[in-house]
Design a protein around this motif. Structure first.
Motif, PDB file in Angstrom:
ATOM      1  N   PHE A 144       1.022   4.169  -2.817  1.00 20.47           N
ATOM      2  CA  PHE A 144       0.758   5.558  -2.449  1.00 20.47           C
ATOM      3  C   PHE A 144       1.941   6.433  -2.833  1.00 20.47           C
ATOM      4  CE2 PHE A 144       0.471   9.223   0.306  1.00 20.47           C
ATOM      5  CZ  PHE A 144      -0.882   9.491   0.381  1.00 20.47           C
ATOM      6  N   GLU A 153       0.833  -1.210   0.000  1.00 18.23           N
ATOM      7  CA  GLU A 153       0.000   0.000   0.000  1.00 18.23           C
ATOM      8  C   GLU A 153       0.863   1.254   0.000  1.00 18.23           C
ATOM      9  OE1 GLU A 153      -3.787  -1.840   2.493  1.00 18.23           O
ATOM     10  OE2 GLU A 153      -2.178  -0.789   3.544  1.00 18.23           O
ATOM     11  N   TYR A 201       2.204   9.462  -5.566  1.00 19.05           N
ATOM     12  CA  TYR A 201       2.655  10.779  -5.118  1.00 19.05           C
ATOM     13  C   TYR A 201       3.800  11.271  -6.007  1.00 19.05           C
ATOM     14  CZ  TYR A 201       4.572  14.353  -1.967  1.00 19.05           C
ATOM     15  OH  TYR A 201       5.039  15.522  -1.436  1.00 19.05           O
TER      16      TYR A 201
END
Length: 148
Positions: free
Chosen positions: A87, A83, A91
């Motif tokens: 993420f 995860e 980003y």
């Protein structure tokens, strides 16, 4: 509690001065990275709760995601490795970190563990075992677990 004591003891002598001296890029940021503040659409996630927005070093906004992203979900833990990598990858599609941001990532994470984590600790029901597990996990996160 030992972790919070350590962060509190280092806040004014180490963490805050290091962040201030870091010459980091600042931005308008959500300052409220929580899964429950996002609505997922076919075009991507949309922030629906910008009431905590502020102008801050963008690195602190990213570190906040590590500490509190799952605070209101049923996972009872922080990001797992897959995860976090998803993420972080998303980003980095939008932000090119500076050398200073990469170097100060561990400090930014600890700073947010104190700044936001201590608030969450005080505001939480520790009699809920799942909540206690989440908060302990958030306060024990480190840059090795969440590489930038």
């Amino acid at each position: 509690l030992d972790r919070l004591r350590d962060l509190a003891a280092r806040l004014e002598t180490e963490l805050l001065p290091t962040m201030r001296a870091g010459h980091l890029p600042w931005c308008e940021a959500s300052a409220d990275w929580k899964a429950n503040n996002l609505v997922y659409t076919p075009d991507g996630p949309v922030l629906v709760d910008p009431d905590n927005a502020e102008y801050l070093p963008r690195l602190l906004d990213l570190a906040l995601a590590v500490v509190l992203f799952h605070t209101e979900t049923s996972t009872h833990r922080g990001f797992d490795r897959a995860e976090w990598l998803a993420f972080r990858t998303a980003y980095l599609e939008h932000v090119r970190p500076t050398d200073a941001e990469r170097a100060l990532w561990p400090v930014a994470l600890e700073y947010q563990q104190w700044e936001e984590g201590s608030w969450a600790v005080e505001d939480s029901d520790w009699s809920d075992p799942d909540r206690a597990v989440f908060l302990t996990d958030a306060l024990c996160a480190d840059a090795g677990r969440y590489p930038f």
